[in-house]
Design a protein around this motif. Structure first.
Motif, PDB file in Angstrom:
ATOM      1  N   ARG A   1      -3.500  53.770  15.257  1.00 48.48           N
ATOM      2  CA  ARG A   1      -3.131  54.113  14.392  1.00 48.48           C
ATOM      3  C   ARG A   1      -1.349  54.273  14.557  1.00 48.48           C
ATOM      4  NH1 ARG A   1      -8.478  56.984  15.107  1.00 48.48           N
ATOM      5  NH2 ARG A   1      -6.760  59.538  15.204  1.00 48.48           N
ATOM      6  N   GLY A   2      -1.403  54.808  15.560  1.00 48.18           N
ATOM      7  CA  GLY A   2       0.104  55.578  15.952  1.00 48.18           C
ATOM      8  C   GLY A   2       1.060  54.555  15.350  1.00 48.18           C
ATOM      9  N   LEU A   3       0.744  52.902  15.800  1.00 45.36           N
ATOM     10  CA  LEU A   3       1.880  51.881  15.817  1.00 45.36           C
ATOM     11  C   LEU A   3       2.037  51.611  14.351  1.00 45.36           C
ATOM     12  CD1 LEU A   3       1.316  50.142  18.424  1.00 45.36           C
ATOM     13  CD2 LEU A   3       2.446  49.165  17.166  1.00 45.36           C
ATOM     14  N   ARG A   4       0.923  51.526  13.236  1.00 43.81           N
ATOM     15  CA  ARG A   4       0.729  51.484  11.858  1.00 43.81           C
ATOM     16  C   ARG A   4       1.763  52.469  11.273  1.00 43.81           C
ATOM     17  NH1 ARG A   4      -4.414  48.937   8.870  1.00 43.81           N
ATOM     18  NH2 ARG A   4      -5.484  48.485  10.784  1.00 43.81           N
ATOM     19  N   VAL A   5       1.095  53.556  11.173  1.00 46.17           N
ATOM     20  CA  VAL A   5       2.003  54.975  11.072  1.00 46.17           C
ATOM     21  C   VAL A   5       2.982  54.966  10.773  1.00 46.17           C
ATOM     22  CG1 VAL A   5       1.665  56.794  10.557  1.00 46.17           C
ATOM     23  CG2 VAL A   5      -0.193  56.377  10.915  1.00 46.17           C
ATOM     24  N   ARG A   6       3.967  54.518  12.213  1.00 47.36           N
ATOM     25  CA  ARG A   6       5.087  54.217  12.419  1.00 47.36           C
ATOM     26  C   ARG A   6       5.571  53.306  11.219  1.00 47.36           C
ATOM     27  NH1 ARG A   6       3.760  55.580  17.413  1.00 47.36           N
ATOM     28  NH2 ARG A   6       3.822  53.929  17.841  1.00 47.36           N
ATOM     29  N   GLN A   7       5.009  52.081  12.006  1.00 47.46           N
ATOM     30  CA  GLN A   7       6.060  51.146  10.590  1.00 47.46           C
ATOM     31  C   GLN A   7       5.786  51.660   8.813  1.00 47.46           C
ATOM     32  OE1 GLN A   7       6.645  48.483  11.513  1.00 47.46           O
ATOM     33  NE2 GLN A   7       7.700  48.315   9.360  1.00 47.46           N
ATOM     34  N   ALA A   8       4.798  52.319   8.889  1.00 47.12           N
ATOM     35  CA  ALA A   8       4.942  52.707   7.431  1.00 47.12           C
ATOM     36  C   ALA A   8       5.501  54.427   6.911  1.00 47.12           C
ATOM     37  CB  ALA A   8       3.129  53.580   7.067  1.00 47.12           C
ATOM     38  N   LEU A   9       5.922  54.626   7.910  1.00 43.83           N
ATOM     39  CA  LEU A   9       6.770  55.915   7.812  1.00 43.83           C
ATOM     40  C   LEU A   9       8.082  55.460   7.611  1.00 43.83           C
ATOM     41  CD1 LEU A   9       5.939  58.036   9.839  1.00 43.83           C
ATOM     42  CD2 LEU A   9       6.071  59.337   8.247  1.00 43.83           C
ATOM     43  N   ARG A  10       8.269  54.059   8.908  1.00 47.88           N
ATOM     44  CA  ARG A  10       9.919  53.143   8.431  1.00 47.88           C
ATOM     45  C   ARG A  10       9.707  52.309   7.199  1.00 47.88           C
ATOM     46  NH1 ARG A  10       9.906  51.513  14.099  1.00 47.88           N
ATOM     47  NH2 ARG A  10       8.770  50.721  13.024  1.00 47.88           N
ATOM     48  N   ASP A  11       8.817  52.081   6.189  1.00 50.68           N
ATOM     49  CA  ASP A  11       8.932  51.059   5.394  1.00 50.68           C
ATOM     50  C   ASP A  11       9.330  52.404   4.094  1.00 50.68           C
ATOM     51  OD1 ASP A  11       8.244  49.085   7.264  1.00 50.68           O
ATOM     52  OD2 ASP A  11       6.463  48.947   6.101  1.00 50.68           O
ATOM     53  N   TYR A  12       8.281  53.106   3.951  1.00 55.80           N
ATOM     54  CA  TYR A  12       8.589  54.166   2.950  1.00 55.80           C
ATOM     55  C   TYR A  12       9.603  55.250   3.147  1.00 55.80           C
ATOM     56  CZ  TYR A  12       4.684  52.122   1.210  1.00 55.80           C
ATOM     57  OH  TYR A  12       3.738  50.824   0.754  1.00 55.80           O
ATOM     58  N   GLY A  13      10.520  54.964   4.134  1.00 58.13           N
ATOM     59  CA  GLY A  13      11.664  56.148   4.481  1.00 58.13           C
ATOM     60  C   GLY A  13      11.226  57.646   4.508  1.00 58.13           C
ATOM     61  N   LEU A  14      10.372  57.494   5.246  1.00 52.10           N
ATOM     62  CA  LEU A  14       9.692  58.774   5.436  1.00 52.10           C
ATOM     63  C   LEU A  14       9.877  58.851   7.429  1.00 52.10           C
ATOM     64  CD1 LEU A  14       6.330  59.055   3.346  1.00 52.10           C
ATOM     65  CD2 LEU A  14       8.160  60.656   2.890  1.00 52.10           C
ATOM     66  N   GLU A  15      10.474  58.372   8.408  1.00 52.96           N
ATOM     67  CA  GLU A  15      10.694  58.721   9.261  1.00 52.96           C
ATOM     68  C   GLU A  15      11.170  60.246   9.883  1.00 52.96           C
ATOM     69  OE1 GLU A  15      12.776  56.330   7.862  1.00 52.96           O
ATOM     70  OE2 GLU A  15      13.219  55.234   9.641  1.00 52.96           O
ATOM     71  N   ASN A  16      11.728  60.700   8.588  1.00 56.08           N
ATOM     72  CA  ASN A  16      11.952  62.505   9.564  1.00 56.08           C
ATOM     73  C   ASN A  16      11.252  63.730   8.596  1.00 56.08           C
ATOM     74  OD1 ASN A  16      13.713  62.095   7.219  1.00 56.08           O
ATOM     75  ND2 ASN A  16      15.432  62.060   8.069  1.00 56.08           N
ATOM     76  N   ARG A  17      10.361  62.852   7.855  1.00 55.51           N
ATOM     77  CA  ARG A  17       8.926  63.767   7.179  1.00 55.51           C
ATOM     78  C   ARG A  17       7.637  63.694   7.665  1.00 55.51           C
ATOM     79  NH1 ARG A  17      13.208  65.697   5.599  1.00 55.51           N
ATOM     80  NH2 ARG A  17      14.248  65.911   3.887  1.00 55.51           N
TER      81      ARG A  17
END
Ligand SMILES: Nc1ncnc2c1ncn2[C@@H]1O[C@H](COP(=O)(O)OP(=O)(O)O)[C@@H](O)[C@H]1O
Ligand SMILES: [Mg+2]
Lengths: 402, 241
Positions: free
Chosen positions: B122-138
């Motif tokens: 889950r952690g892996l996929r969420v991190r990827q998704a956050l990156r994909d959608y430009g939400l890393e610092n959110r």
């Protein structure tokens, strides 16, 4: 959904609404604390009484005049009508029984004691030198009644600590003459103070030879014969022997009641044990109330979180998952409440012990377990309805709600 | 052409309101191939949301059949339908529907949580998704700390985290201003280019025109089903087979 995730999800949901969660935990905690403290009180009372009885003396077989219906001890029988006298000769005859170690006759009445113009009413116990050993009493000063012929007796008295204080104040009591009834006695001993006890309070007792007491009360019968068996194992044989000797002496008639301390203890134990259970039951009602509160709070929670439930369904949650999430939340709230209640209850019991050191207010283990189990069970039972309601929500309608 | 991803035939949905009946859907027959980009349009109350809920297995038709990837899904049990939703369908809502007490990352992880996927994965996929959608610092922000556009990006990340075959979006830009809305639409179209079948309900004509295929609903019926290729629209009223 994984168990760990389920628990974390339920925890977050519970902590999401602090006030609601705190109130609910508090309600549960009060219920459990009530069980713990009240059973601690009731069980403390039970232990206190048992301790008091044990303090009377050990391996005791007590003979009282009159036939009790049950054969067991019944507090109502403490004053019995006397069909046939229980005499000093009866008591002396018991000394011959092999299982009997010591015998102390006891005649009781009230009279007045006076010295130097001071006068008060007292309980007078007529007995023999064995009494102090049989009853495990201690002397503060002087000596006890001297050994000698039970049917005579010298005019000597042993007085309780309170009587001493009231009659003599700071003056020396030993060797003083007091008037009890219409006779004069010399004070030869003072009992050690014992504080409030069950039955006879020895602090306010005056002890004189049994023959003189019977003369004073103009009666031939004894109030009790205290028999000390030679050992714990000898209690039953002693009882049998005492029964047989007295039956023979009373023309084959069984007209006395013989109780053993064990039986007294057992009866009180049962009586007060029942009280503890009753008290626990009453306290458990507060747990049921807390359970209803759980249901109410969870129902409100389901209503407030309707949109979330719809979302979870849209994201692939089954009805079972949603039900489990809400049940877990109810269980966690109940458990948290139960643990807090345990802590509060134990603290309360400890406080009671601190304030009244003589009173062993300890909650029995079964009550603690039952309290926690009831809290969990009611929490879960009352959580089922809201959880099922949540699981059955229609996804589309739930999502439409905000 | 292989079997279509979605096949509806003779779908009826009737709501009962007291004595009156509302025919929210009437004899809908429709087939959608994998990878299509479809806009459902029509006036308010024409049955667009009802159709989408049905496609998403949140609702059952009163008559007709629905085959998803060749399998009749109308007869599935509720639990089996939940599983299909979990594995194959992603939802994007007008009002985002984020769980307010959960952070952006937790909201995105929610479908995987429900599906019982291991935390590491889950952690892996969420991190990827956050990156994909430009939400890393959110990632650790709660929904009320996010802008509307960010919220909808979180919702899209959540809808796609299970890699569904179909993404259903009901007025995804309805609560957003024009520029944010366009940004969201571009994200959805990006998904479609990646092979995801995209069905968007909208009453914004401009938005609908971007789809390669447009369904026009009216009073619960399919009025038009037209394929458009970059603006020019060869109309066809015939229901697809
Ligand atoms: N749960 C329901 N109960 C009764 N009527 C409903 C329900 N859901 C939708 N409808 C009706 O069905 C029709 C279609 O609704 P909907 O699909 O939401 O329209 P749209 O999304 O195109 O605005 C409307 O007339 C609406 O009032
Ligand atoms: Mg709608």
């Amino acid at each position: 959904m994984r168990a760990g995730d389920l628990i974390r999800f339920a925890r977050d949901a519970a902590t999401g609404n602090r006030l609601r969660t705190c109130l609910l935990i508090l309600a549960m905690a009060i219920g459990v604390a009530a069980v713990v403290v009240l059973t601690a009180l009731a069980d403390g009372a039970r232990r206190y009484v048992l301790n008091q009885f044990s303090a009377i003396g050990s391996n005791l077989v007590i003979v009282l005049p009159g036939r009790s219906q049950t054969g067991g001890f019944n507090p109502g029988n403490a004053i019995t009508s006397t069909p046939r006298d229980l005499t000093i000769d009866d008591a002396q005859a018991l000394r011959r029984a092999s299982a009997v170690y010591r015998v102390a006759p006891l005649a009781v009445g009230t009279s007045e004691i006076s010295v130097g113009g001071r006068l008060r009413e007292v309980m007078v116990a007529g007995t023999t030198t064995e009494f102090i050993a049989v009853r495990r009493l201690a002397l503060a000063q002087g000596r006890f009644l001297p050994p000698g012929d039970w049917r005579r007796g010298v005019s000597e008295a042993v007085i309780g600590a309170r009587i001493r204080d009231e009659l003599f104040g700071r003056d020396e009591a030993l060797g003083q003459l007091v008037r009890i009834g219409d006779r004069r006695f010399r004070v030869v001993g003072v009992l050690a103070a014992t504080g409030q006890g069950l039955g006879m309070n020895t602090d306010e007792l005056v002890i004189i030879p049994v023959a003189l007491a019977q003369a004073m009360f103009n009666s031939n019968t004894l109030f009790r014969i205290l028999v000390e068996a030679s050992s714990r194992e000898a209690i039953a044989p002693a009882k049998a022997q005492v029964t047989e000797i007295l039956r023979l002496r009373h023309e084959g008639e069984q007209d006395v009641t013989i109780i053993t301390q064990d039986a007294v203890l057992a009866t009180f134990d049962r009586l007060l044990g029942t009280l503890t259970i009753a008290v626990a039951g009453i306290a458990a009602i507060s747990l049921a109330v807390a359970g209803i509160l759980v249901m109410n709070v969870m129902l409100v929670s389901v209503t407030q979180r309707t949109a979330e439930i719809g979302l979870l369904k849209a994201l692939g949650a089954t009805g079972a998952t949603i039900r489990n999430a809400f049940l877990t939340e109810a269980a966690m709230l109940s458990l948290a409440g139960a643990l807090l209640g345990l802590a509060l209850g134990h603290a309360g019991a400890a406080l009671i012990r601190q304030l009244y050191p003589a009173f062993p207010a300890l909650p029995p283990d079964w009550a603690v377990l039952a309290g926690v189990a009831t809290a969990l069970a009611t929490g879960l039972a009352f959580g089922v309805l809201p959880a099922r309601r949540a699981a059955r929500l229609d996804a589309v309608q739930a999502l439409a709600k905000r | 052409m292989s079997t279509p991803l979605i096949e509806l035939s003779g779908i009826e949905r009737v709501f009962h309101l007291g004595d009156s009946q509302v025919h929210a859907l009437q004899s809908i027959t429709l087939s959608i191939a994998a990878g299509e980009y479809l806009a459902v349009m029509g006036p308010s109350g024409s049955g667009k949301s009802t159709l989408l809920n049905l496609l998403g297995l949140l609702d059952r038709p009163d008559a007709g059949s629905y085959r998803l990837a060749g399998r009749d899904v109308t007869t599935l049990s509720a639990d089996e339908q939940a599983r299909v939703r979990s594995e194959r369908i992603g939802f994007v809502f007008q009002s985002f529907h984020l769980v307010p007490r959960l952070t952006a990352a937790e909201n995105i992880a929610l479908p995987m949580l429900l599906a019982g996927i291991a935390p590491a994965q889950r952690g892996l996929r969420v991190r990827q998704a956050l990156r994909d959608y430009g939400l890393e610092n959110r990632a650790d922000h709660r929904p009320d700390q996010l802008s509307g556009g960010q919220r909808q990006r979180v919702a899209i990340a959540r809808a796609t985290i299970m890699r569904p075959a179909v993404v259903l979006a009901d007025e995804p830009t309805g609560n957003l201003d024009r520029t944010t809305g366009e940004e969201v639409v571009r994200l959805l179209e990006e998904l479609n280019r990646g092979g995801v079948t995209l069905i968007v309900v909208t009453h914004d004509g401009a938005l609908g025109a971007r789809a390669r295929r447009q369904l026009l609903m009216q009073d619960g019926m399919l009025q038009q089903d037209r394929q458009s290729s970059s603006g020019s629209s060869p109309e066809s009223c015939a229901p697809a087979t």
